[in-house]
Design a protein around this motif. Structure first.
Motif, PDB file in Angstrom:
ATOM      1  N   SER A 163       0.862  -1.185   0.000  1.00  0.00           N
ATOM      2  CA  SER A 163       0.000   0.000   0.000  1.00  0.00           C
ATOM      3  C   SER A 163       0.893   1.227   0.000  1.00  0.00           C
ATOM      4  O   SER A 163       1.955   1.241   0.640  1.00  0.00           O
ATOM      5  N   GLN A 175      -3.163   6.401  -0.705  1.00  0.00           N
ATOM      6  CA  GLN A 175      -3.768   5.783   0.474  1.00  0.00           C
ATOM      7  C   GLN A 175      -2.947   6.150   1.699  1.00  0.00           C
ATOM      8  O   GLN A 175      -1.714   6.044   1.689  1.00  0.00           O
ATOM      9  N   ASN A 191      -2.316   5.143   5.478  1.00  0.00           N
ATOM     10  CA  ASN A 191      -2.511   4.128   6.503  1.00  0.00           C
ATOM     11  C   ASN A 191      -1.161   3.820   7.137  1.00  0.00           C
ATOM     12  O   ASN A 191      -0.145   4.458   6.809  1.00  0.00           O
ATOM     13  N   ASN A 229       2.534   5.128   5.896  1.00  0.00           N
ATOM     14  CA  ASN A 229       3.261   6.006   6.807  1.00  0.00           C
ATOM     15  C   ASN A 229       4.663   5.483   7.077  1.00  0.00           C
ATOM     16  O   ASN A 229       5.653   6.231   7.029  1.00  0.00           O
ATOM     17  N   TYR A 282     -10.844  -4.988   3.246  1.00  0.00           N
ATOM     18  CA  TYR A 282     -10.006  -3.884   3.726  1.00  0.00           C
ATOM     19  C   TYR A 282      -9.760  -2.947   2.560  1.00  0.00           C
ATOM     20  O   TYR A 282      -8.673  -2.865   2.017  1.00  0.00           O
ATOM     21  N   SER A 288      -9.368   0.132   2.018  1.00  0.00           N
ATOM     22  CA  SER A 288      -8.437   1.251   1.995  1.00  0.00           C
ATOM     23  C   SER A 288      -7.055   0.808   1.531  1.00  0.00           C
ATOM     24  O   SER A 288      -6.177   1.633   1.312  1.00  0.00           O
ATOM     25  N   VAL A 289      -6.838  -0.497   1.380  1.00  0.00           N
ATOM     26  CA  VAL A 289      -5.562  -1.018   0.924  1.00  0.00           C
ATOM     27  C   VAL A 289      -5.737  -1.587  -0.476  1.00  0.00           C
ATOM     28  O   VAL A 289      -6.527  -2.503  -0.685  1.00  0.00           O
ATOM     29  N   THR A 332       0.273  -5.996   8.754  1.00  0.00           N
ATOM     30  CA  THR A 332      -1.185  -6.033   8.707  1.00  0.00           C
ATOM     31  C   THR A 332      -1.680  -7.444   8.992  1.00  0.00           C
ATOM     32  O   THR A 332      -1.275  -8.395   8.321  1.00  0.00           O
ATOM     33  N   ARG A 384      -9.273   4.344  11.859  1.00  0.00           N
ATOM     34  CA  ARG A 384     -10.212   3.978  10.807  1.00  0.00           C
ATOM     35  C   ARG A 384     -11.519   3.497  11.430  1.00  0.00           C
ATOM     36  O   ARG A 384     -11.520   2.772  12.431  1.00  0.00           O
ATOM     37  N   LYS A 394     -11.634  -2.567  13.474  1.00  0.00           N
ATOM     38  CA  LYS A 394     -11.217  -1.711  14.591  1.00  0.00           C
ATOM     39  C   LYS A 394     -12.169  -1.799  15.780  1.00  0.00           C
ATOM     40  O   LYS A 394     -11.883  -1.250  16.843  1.00  0.00           O
ATOM     41  N   GLY A 419     -14.536   5.997   7.544  1.00  0.00           N
ATOM     42  CA  GLY A 419     -14.521   4.620   7.090  1.00  0.00           C
ATOM     43  C   GLY A 419     -15.923   4.077   6.905  1.00  0.00           C
ATOM     44  O   GLY A 419     -16.919   4.775   7.160  1.00  0.00           O
ATOM     45  N   THR A 425      -5.535  14.617   9.436  1.00  0.00           N
ATOM     46  CA  THR A 425      -4.164  14.193   9.209  1.00  0.00           C
ATOM     47  C   THR A 425      -3.221  15.297   9.660  1.00  0.00           C
ATOM     48  O   THR A 425      -3.640  16.431   9.937  1.00  0.00           O
TER      49      THR A 425
END
Length: 389
Positions: free
Chosen positions: A13, A17, A19, A23, A67, A69-70, A120, A209, A214, A236, A256
């Motif tokens: 990823s 994106q 996450n 990061n 998932y 967002s990935v 992950t 998220r 979560k 999310g 952010t």
């Protein structure tokens, strides 16, 4: 071995994106650039053409069904050519799954050592989305993938034990850094606090998220505590349901950078709800902000939260235990103040440059091991999924 290195990062990823995987990769690239090393990134299509002065090579991808967002790379056909042209000293797989498997295969055929960073918990996420049967398939896939790595780095001791029990070899511990300048107690904003708690209530907050994995619905156990206002930072697929479940909570949306740091520092208590965290960067950022943390006694938070010192742990899946822990902190200002002081101190040595130097030490250890010869060329064939390199 102190010479400059050539590092190819295969990122499951990446930007745009945002996450934990992205990061970490960005911080690693910043550190490699500052140290005069050379790097390239192979990432799912849609990524920017460059980052930190290093080229980014796009690979077609798709979003995981549980998932979204990935977006993981789908076709690995061009990976071997990109790696062969760059001639890396080491290939770094960031949270490898589909694209990472292709990167591992290409590196193996080129005789380049691989370091894999486990980040992950895909099997855990699949379980939370009602796809538990997929967990066995995922672990089988990950075992084959990680056995090609010269070293797999786990972010926490709990994850290290899990990976060992799952048969993944050559393990070592490597945590995550935190931006100690961005996440700082000085970011506390009285204007925001007045908006969240106009009557001077204790602000209990979550940041992350808003998704099933979560387990943010656990915040319902905190709602209604006397003298407490609940704040939720993030976005999310679960947001609409959570707004219905928590009508009195203040939803601050996705934040952010400094906006996120300001929100977190303005909490009096930080609550984390998920039990499947391999590390939990959100907890570390709250501690850096001087905010005591309440988190489940599972996974990554076990390495970060020191009970009675910088926060409290509650029994996973026991919402009454969660409620009791939050109620205790909310009702004791002196305890919160003492934990706040210890919170910042507990992560002072975990700045990203320190953690990135630890990563480079792992690279050097691996490069000091004599490399096996390259694998013989594979028969020519059309590109295939993941391993088709």
């Amino acid at each position: 071995m102190n010479q400059d290195m050539r590092v190819a990062i295969v990122a499951e990823s990446f930007l745009p994106q945002v996450n934990g995987v992205t990061n970490s990769v960005c911080h690693i690239l910043d550190h490699l650039a500052a140290g005069g090393h050379e790097a390239i990134v192979l990432a799912p299509a849609g990524a920017p053409p460059a980052y930190a002065g290093f080229p980014v090579h796009p690979i077609p991808g798709l979003a995981l069904p549980f998932y979204r967002s990935v977006s993981v790379g789908l076709l690995g056909g061009r990976i071997r050519g990109v790696l062969a042209a760059f001639k890396p000293d080491i290939v770094h797989l960031a949270s490898p799954a589909v694209l990472g498997a292709a990167g591992a295969t290409a590196a193996h055929r080129l005789g380049v050592p691989v370091v894999a960073v486990f980040q992950t918990d895909l099997a855990g996420f699949a379980r939370r989305y009602g796809m538990g049967v997929a967990g066995r398939i995922i672990w089988s896939w990950l075992r084959r993938l990680h056995r090609r790595a010269a070293r797999t780095l786990a972010p926490s001791r709990a994850t290290l034990r899990e990976l060992s029990a799952r048969g993944i070899p050559r393990l070592a511990l490597w945590g995550r850094g935190v931006d100690l300048e961005r996440f700082h107690p000085s970011r506390r904003c009285e204007r925001l606090r007045h908006r969240l708690a106009p009557g001077g209530e204790v602000v209990v907050g979550y940041a992350g998220r808003l998704a099933a994995e979560k387990q943010v619905h656990r915040l319902a156990a905190v709602a209604g505590l006397p003298g407490v206002r609940l704040a939720v930072v993030g976005a999310g697929p679960s947001e609409k349901g959570l707004r219905r479940l928590l009508p009195e909570a203040e939803f601050l949306g996705l934040r952010t950078g400094v906006d996120l740091a300001r929100a977190v520092a303005s909490f009096d208590v930080f609550v984390h709800t998920g039990s499947d965290e391999t590390f939990c960067q959100a907890v570390q950022e709250a501690l850096a902000s001087g905010v005591p943390v309440v988190a489940p006694a599972a996974g990554g938070p076990l390495d970060l939260v020191r009970p009675e010192v910088n926060g409290l742990l509650y029994a996973p899946d026991d919402t009454s235990s969660l409620r009791a822990a939050v109620a205790r902190l909310a009702g004791d200002a002196a305890l919160r103040a003492r934990m706040s002081r210890h919170a910042r101190a507990s992560v002072e040595g975990r700045a990203w440059p320190v953690l990135c130097e630890e990563l480079l030490a792992h690279y050097r250890d691996i490069l000091a091991i004599p490399a096996p010869p390259p694998a013989p060329p594979a028969p020519e064939r059309r590109p295939d999924l993941a391993g088709g390199v």
